[in-house]
Motif scaffolding. Sequence first.
Motif, PDB file in Angstrom:
ATOM      1  N   GLU A   3      80.148  91.901 -12.567  1.00 63.26           N
ATOM      2  CA  GLU A   3      81.238  92.736 -13.053  1.00 63.26           C
ATOM      3  C   GLU A   3      81.962  93.346 -11.854  1.00 63.26           C
ATOM      4  O   GLU A   3      81.322  93.870 -10.947  1.00 63.26           O
ATOM      5  N   TYR A   4      83.261  93.282 -11.892  1.00 57.09           N
ATOM      6  CA  TYR A   4      84.036  93.791 -10.758  1.00 57.09           C
ATOM      7  C   TYR A   4      85.378  94.295 -11.254  1.00 57.09           C
ATOM      8  O   TYR A   4      85.769  94.069 -12.406  1.00 57.09           O
ATOM      9  N   ALA A   5      86.088  94.986 -10.363  1.00 62.66           N
ATOM     10  CA  ALA A   5      87.457  95.405 -10.653  1.00 62.66           C
ATOM     11  C   ALA A   5      88.327  95.003  -9.472  1.00 62.66           C
ATOM     12  O   ALA A   5      87.827  94.771  -8.369  1.00 62.66           O
ATOM     13  N   ILE A   6      89.622  94.902  -9.712  1.00 64.74           N
ATOM     14  CA  ILE A   6      90.552  94.562  -8.636  1.00 64.74           C
ATOM     15  C   ILE A   6      91.391  95.794  -8.294  1.00 64.74           C
ATOM     16  O   ILE A   6      91.946  96.445  -9.184  1.00 64.74           O
ATOM     17  N   GLY A   7      91.416  96.091  -7.004  1.00 61.00           N
ATOM     18  CA  GLY A   7      92.258  97.188  -6.534  1.00 61.00           C
ATOM     19  C   GLY A   7      93.383  96.618  -5.698  1.00 61.00           C
ATOM     20  O   GLY A   7      93.173  95.672  -4.936  1.00 61.00           O
ATOM     21  N   MET A   8      94.569  97.177  -5.857  1.00 59.44           N
ATOM     22  CA  MET A   8      95.700  96.716  -5.058  1.00 59.44           C
ATOM     23  C   MET A   8      96.363  97.894  -4.369  1.00 59.44           C
ATOM     24  O   MET A   8      96.440  98.997  -4.925  1.00 59.44           O
ATOM     25  N   ASP A   9      96.808  97.647  -3.149  1.00 56.04           N
ATOM     26  CA  ASP A   9      97.539  98.655  -2.388  1.00 56.04           C
ATOM     27  C   ASP A   9      98.900  98.046  -2.065  1.00 56.04           C
ATOM     28  O   ASP A   9      98.984  97.078  -1.324  1.00 56.04           O
ATOM     29  N   LEU A  10      99.940  98.610  -2.665  1.00 54.32           N
ATOM     30  CA  LEU A  10     101.267  98.049  -2.505  1.00 54.32           C
ATOM     31  C   LEU A  10     102.073  98.908  -1.542  1.00 54.32           C
ATOM     32  O   LEU A  10     102.307 100.086  -1.797  1.00 54.32           O
ATOM     33  N   GLY A  11     102.469  98.317  -0.415  1.00 58.92           N
ATOM     34  CA  GLY A  11     103.255  99.072   0.560  1.00 58.92           C
ATOM     35  C   GLY A  11     104.694  98.601   0.562  1.00 58.92           C
ATOM     36  O   GLY A  11     105.098  97.784  -0.264  1.00 58.92           O
ATOM     37  N   GLY A  12     105.469  99.124   1.504  1.00 66.08           N
ATOM     38  CA  GLY A  12     106.875  98.768   1.569  1.00 66.08           C
ATOM     39  C   GLY A  12     107.109  97.332   2.002  1.00 66.08           C
ATOM     40  O   GLY A  12     108.098  96.707   1.623  1.00 66.08           O
ATOM     41  N   LEU A  87     109.531 101.857  -1.913  1.00 66.21           N
ATOM     42  CA  LEU A  87     109.657 100.825  -2.949  1.00 66.21           C
ATOM     43  C   LEU A  87     110.829 101.119  -3.882  1.00 66.21           C
ATOM     44  O   LEU A  87     110.660 101.184  -5.097  1.00 66.21           O
ATOM     45  N   PRO A  88     112.033 101.297  -3.321  1.00 67.10           N
ATOM     46  CA  PRO A  88     113.170 101.674  -4.188  1.00 67.10           C
ATOM     47  C   PRO A  88     113.439 100.642  -5.288  1.00 67.10           C
ATOM     48  O   PRO A  88     113.901 100.985  -6.358  1.00 67.10           O
ATOM     49  N   TYR A  89     113.103  99.370  -4.994  1.00 65.96           N
ATOM     50  CA  TYR A  89     113.378  98.306  -5.975  1.00 65.96           C
ATOM     51  C   TYR A  89     112.438  98.350  -7.181  1.00 65.96           C
ATOM     52  O   TYR A  89     112.617  97.617  -8.133  1.00 65.96           O
ATOM     53  N   LEU A  90     111.412  99.198  -7.104  1.00 68.64           N
ATOM     54  CA  LEU A  90     110.522  99.319  -8.265  1.00 68.64           C
ATOM     55  C   LEU A  90     110.703 100.651  -8.992  1.00 68.64           C
ATOM     56  O   LEU A  90     109.989 100.942  -9.946  1.00 68.64           O
ATOM     57  N   GLU A  91     111.661 101.451  -8.531  1.00 69.73           N
ATOM     58  CA  GLU A  91     111.867 102.753  -9.179  1.00 69.73           C
ATOM     59  C   GLU A  91     112.320 102.585 -10.614  1.00 69.73           C
ATOM     60  O   GLU A  91     113.200 101.775 -10.913  1.00 69.73           O
ATOM     61  N   ASN A  92     111.701 103.379 -11.486  1.00 70.46           N
ATOM     62  CA  ASN A  92     112.056 103.434 -12.908  1.00 70.46           C
ATOM     63  C   ASN A  92     111.865 102.116 -13.667  1.00 70.46           C
ATOM     64  O   ASN A  92     112.417 101.913 -14.730  1.00 70.46           O
ATOM     65  N   VAL A  93     111.075 101.205 -13.055  1.00 72.57           N
ATOM     66  CA  VAL A  93     110.679  99.986 -13.761  1.00 72.57           C
ATOM     67  C   VAL A  93     109.322 100.287 -14.408  1.00 72.57           C
ATOM     68  O   VAL A  93     108.455 100.847 -13.739  1.00 72.57           O
TER      69      VAL A  93
END
Length: 309
Positions: A3-12, A87-93
Amino acid sequence: MVEYAIGMDLGGTNLRAAAIDKTGILLDKISGSTKFEEGRDAVVSDIVAAISRLRETHGAQGLRGIGVGVPGFIRMKEGLITNSNNLPYLENVPIRDVLTNKLGTRVILENDANAAALGEQWMGAGRGVEDLVLLTLGTGIGGGIVSGGRIIRGSVGMAGEIGHISVVPNGNPCGCGNQGCLEKHASATAVAAMADLMQLGENLTSKDVYDLAKQDSEAGEKARQIWQVVGESLGMAMASLINTFNFPLYLLSGGMLPAWEFFAPHMMRVAKQRSFTFRATSGETRIAQATLGNLAGLYGASYLPWLEG
Ligand SMILES: [Zn+2]
């Protein structure tokens, strides 16, 4: 079945993802660049591809959930980023729901510094400590507050924005609309700007200013003054945090930690001077370095599915 989980770190400019099991063993880690100049859909595809790759390798059956750490102000209920310099391109999405639909697995969105604070509490410098604050010192300053082993998010999801606490009345203007924010006086960007103003050289990094501070020269003295400003600014913020929370642990992470020897003495002095609570609990309150480096966010993000149940 593991059993595992996936973690993601999203930068610019890049993304990193890891598969981590419930005991904190890192099973796998991948990283890549995000094609953000190609727009939102390309970035969403990159995220989905990275997560899918890990899921294929480790099996869909054992996957408990996905946590995604992103820089910026989050609205938890709606699962979106309302404001992010990176991450301006993901704002309000409605990014959480977009990813959940594409992946067919529950996705939890979290602020990147909040995720890092949780990661340190789970597997880093905060192991065994239920209550802590983490400051991430980078191009900006992120903050995360963990209490009772859980992230304090506030009513909307914007708690812990410690980089935007005022430390200088009417100080340097900040993109958030305030003046004198901590991150305008103690981030790597602030260090570079001060070095420029003091004519130590153009385009110096905080690492360059750290190296200069080791020199017994006029430039070295100027560099040490910059670290003094950083330390005193951090000390003011720390005093307020200690007065507010009376937690046992306050952690600092990020690329500026090597300069600890130059800024920490000033930070400690000012924190003591300004916080009665710190003086009165000197043996029980620690300001220390985080230990997971840039893995903290991945640990924290992957812990979220276990924590949220
Ligand atoms: Zn600000």
